[in-house]
Design a protein around this motif. Structure first.
Motif, PDB file in Angstrom:
ATOM      1  N   ALA A   1       2.282   4.748  -3.156  1.00  0.00           N
ATOM      2  CA  ALA A   1       1.851   3.486  -3.761  1.00  0.00           C
ATOM      3  C   ALA A   1       3.114   2.716  -4.107  1.00  0.00           C
ATOM      4  N   VAL A   2       3.220   1.492  -3.601  1.00  0.00           N
ATOM      5  CA  VAL A   2       4.442   0.696  -3.767  1.00  0.00           C
ATOM      6  C   VAL A   2       4.105  -0.599  -4.489  1.00  0.00           C
ATOM      7  N   SER A   3       4.883  -0.895  -5.512  1.00  0.00           N
ATOM      8  CA  SER A   3       4.709  -2.145  -6.258  1.00  0.00           C
ATOM      9  C   SER A   3       6.081  -2.665  -6.659  1.00  0.00           C
ATOM     10  N   ARG A   4       6.105  -3.839  -7.219  1.00  0.00           N
ATOM     11  CA  ARG A   4       7.357  -4.354  -7.754  1.00  0.00           C
ATOM     12  C   ARG A   4       7.786  -3.491  -8.932  1.00  0.00           C
ATOM     13  N   ALA A   5       9.085  -3.359  -9.116  1.00  0.00           N
ATOM     14  CA  ALA A   5       9.602  -2.475 -10.161  1.00  0.00           C
ATOM     15  C   ALA A   5       9.126  -2.893 -11.541  1.00  0.00           C
ATOM     16  N   GLU A   6       8.928  -4.204 -11.741  1.00  0.00           N
ATOM     17  CA  GLU A   6       8.511  -4.684 -13.063  1.00  0.00           C
ATOM     18  C   GLU A   6       7.011  -4.599 -13.267  1.00  0.00           C
ATOM     19  N   GLY A   7       6.277  -4.089 -12.263  1.00  0.00           N
ATOM     20  CA  GLY A   7       4.833  -3.939 -12.408  1.00  0.00           C
ATOM     21  C   GLY A   7       4.075  -4.820 -11.430  1.00  0.00           C
ATOM     22  N   GLY A   8       2.762  -4.673 -11.435  1.00  0.00           N
ATOM     23  CA  GLY A   8       1.922  -5.456 -10.545  1.00  0.00           C
ATOM     24  C   GLY A   8       1.104  -4.564  -9.645  1.00  0.00           C
TER      25      GLY A   8
ATOM     26  N   LEU B   1      -5.064   3.077 -10.495  1.00  0.00           N
ATOM     27  CA  LEU B   1      -4.018   2.125 -10.137  1.00  0.00           C
ATOM     28  C   LEU B   1      -4.580   0.716  -9.977  1.00  0.00           C
ATOM     29  N   ASP B   2      -3.700  -0.255 -10.138  1.00  0.00           N
ATOM     30  CA  ASP B   2      -3.985  -1.630  -9.754  1.00  0.00           C
ATOM     31  C   ASP B   2      -3.661  -1.725  -8.266  1.00  0.00           C
ATOM     32  N   VAL B   3      -4.678  -1.892  -7.419  1.00  0.00           N
ATOM     33  CA  VAL B   3      -4.506  -1.816  -5.968  1.00  0.00           C
ATOM     34  C   VAL B   3      -4.643  -3.204  -5.353  1.00  0.00           C
ATOM     35  N   ALA B   4      -3.626  -3.620  -4.615  1.00  0.00           N
ATOM     36  CA  ALA B   4      -3.694  -4.876  -3.881  1.00  0.00           C
ATOM     37  C   ALA B   4      -4.352  -4.671  -2.530  1.00  0.00           C
ATOM     38  N   MET B   5      -4.044  -3.550  -1.889  1.00  0.00           N
ATOM     39  CA  MET B   5      -4.629  -3.217  -0.594  1.00  0.00           C
ATOM     40  C   MET B   5      -4.409  -1.746  -0.316  1.00  0.00           C
ATOM     41  N   LEU B   6      -5.284  -1.185   0.521  1.00  0.00           N
ATOM     42  CA  LEU B   6      -5.210   0.220   0.906  1.00  0.00           C
ATOM     43  C   LEU B   6      -5.076   0.308   2.415  1.00  0.00           C
ATOM     44  N   VAL B   7      -4.121   1.110   2.879  1.00  0.00           N
ATOM     45  CA  VAL B   7      -3.972   1.422   4.296  1.00  0.00           C
ATOM     46  C   VAL B   7      -4.358   2.892   4.464  1.00  0.00           C
ATOM     47  N   ILE B   8      -5.400   3.148   5.255  1.00  0.00           N
ATOM     48  CA  ILE B   8      -5.931   4.504   5.374  1.00  0.00           C
ATOM     49  C   ILE B   8      -6.118   4.870   6.839  1.00  0.00           C
ATOM     50  N   GLU B   9      -5.785   6.091   7.158  1.00  0.00           N
ATOM     51  CA  GLU B   9      -5.882   6.546   8.545  1.00  0.00           C
ATOM     52  C   GLU B   9      -7.320   6.854   8.941  1.00  0.00           C
ATOM     53  N   THR B  10      -7.634   6.632  10.213  1.00  0.00           N
ATOM     54  CA  THR B  10      -8.861   7.122  10.844  1.00  0.00           C
ATOM     55  C   THR B  10      -8.480   7.415  12.289  1.00  0.00           C
ATOM     56  N   ALA B  11      -7.994   8.615  12.523  1.00  0.00           N
ATOM     57  CA  ALA B  11      -7.334   8.929  13.788  1.00  0.00           C
ATOM     58  C   ALA B  11      -8.300   9.152  14.938  1.00  0.00           C
TER      59      ALA B  11
END
Length: 267
Positions: free
Chosen positions: A149-156, A178-188
Motif C-alpha cells: 500500500a503506497v501513499s504520500r509520506a504525509e498521509g492520504g 486503510l484509506d484506499v484510492a484504488m486497488l490493483v488485484i491479480e486474476t491470472a
C-alpha cells in the motif's frame, strides 16, 4: 502521486509486458519486462525498488536494468524485498553464473545494488523529492510473497497492490482499515483453469468475486484487474463482466476496470 503502468500481463506476447509499476519517477514496484520501455535516464532516476516476490515475471528486468545504468548512478540502487526473495536473487540470479554479482561490482564498498530486508506489517519511508509511505501487506503464493500500500509520506489515500496471491483474509482485514484510492488485484486464470489457479495460488474470476466480497460495503474505489494470461485475457474479462452482470456478491456494484500497459493512474 502518479503510477505509471509499465507492465501488467501474466506472461509475454506482443504488447504484453510483465508486472512493473513506476511511482512518480523514483520508486519501482516489481521489475518485470515492462521496465525495458523506460529510457536510460528514467531507469537511472529510480532510487528504490520494492519486490512482491522472486518469480521471474516480477524480477526479469532487474539484472538487465542494473547492467544498463549501474555505471551512470552515483549510489547503489536499493532493492527492498522479503528475506526469502533476496536469498533467491543472490542464489539464482546474481551468482556470477546467471548474472554478475552486482552486490560487489564495481566494488563491495560501492556496489551497483544493495538489498534490504522487509517484513509483512512493516512501513517504509522511501523517496527524497517526493517521499512515500509503503506498507508491506500479506499475500498467499507458492513462494513467500507480499503486496504493498503506497501513499504520500504525509498521509492520504493509498494505491494498493495485492501482488500474486490466492485467497487471503488477512489482506482484506488490513485493506478495510486503510484509506484506499484504488486497488490493483491479480486474476491470472479464467474459470476454465480454476484448478490450475488454485494449484498455483492465483485467482480466477470466481475466486476474485469471493475475495472482493470481503471489502466493507461502505468502501468504494476503482478495482483494476491485472496479471491476466495473454491467451485468456478476453475470457477472463468476459467472465468477470458476466458475474458482475448477474449480481454475484463481490463484483456487483463494484467499479471494475482493466489495467493496461502504458496507462497512468493518479491519486
Amino acid at each position: 502521486m502518479q503510477v505509471r503502468v509499465l507492465g501488467c500481463s501474466g506472461a509475454i506476447a506482443k504488447d504484453c509486458r510483465t508486472t512493473s509499476f513506476l511511482i512518480d519517477t523514483d520508486l519501482l514496484v516489481d521489475a518485470g519486462t515492462g521496465v525495458g520501455d523506460l529510457t536510460l535516464d528514467e531507469m537511472a532516476g529510480i532510487d528504490d525498488v520494492v519486490l512482491t516476490h522472486c518469480h521471474l515475471d516480477h524480477i526479469a528486468a532487474l539484472p538487465l536494468m542494473l547492467d544498463a545504468v549501474g555505471g551512470r548512478r552515483t549510489r547503489s540502487l536499493r532493492v527492498h524485498a522479503l528475506r526469502a526473495t533476496i536469498e533467491a536473487l543472490r542464489a539464482h540470479v546474481f551468482n556470477n553464473v546467471i548474472w554478475p554479482d552486482f552486490e560487489s561490482i564495481p566494488s563491495p564498498e560501492a556496489p551497483f545494488v544493495s538489498f534490504h530486508d522487509i517484513a509483512v506489517g512493516q512501513v517504509l519511508q522511501l523517496g527524497t523529492a517526493a517521499p512515500k509511505r509503503i506498507e508491506v501487506l500479506p499475500a498467499v503464493h507458492t513462494v513467500p510473497a507480499c503486496g504493498f500500500a503506497v501513499s504520500r509520506a504525509e498521509g492520504g489515500a493509498n494505491w494498493v497492490f495485492t501482488g500474486d496471491t490466492e485467497r487471503n483474509t488477512p489482506f482484506w482485514d488490513r485493506l478495510n482499515a486503510l484509506d484506499v484510492a484504488m486497488l490493483v488485484i491479480e486474476t491470472a486464470f479464467s474459470n476454465r483453469e480454476q484448478a490450475l489457479a488454485e494449484r498455483s495460488l492465483h485467482l480466477s474470476p470466481r475466486a476474485l468475486a469471493d475475495e472482493l466480497a470481503h471489502i466493507d460495503p461502505g468502501k468504494q474505489f476503482p478495482i483494476y484487474i491485472t496479471h491476466t494470461k495473454p491467451a485468456e485475457t478476453e475470457e477472463i474479462m468476459w467472465q468477470i463482466e458476466h458475474l458482475a452482470g448477474h449480481q454475484v456478491a463481490g463484483l456487483a456494484q463494484r467499479d471494475i476496470r482493466w489495467l493496461k500497459a502504458n496507462g497512468v493512474l493518479t491519486f
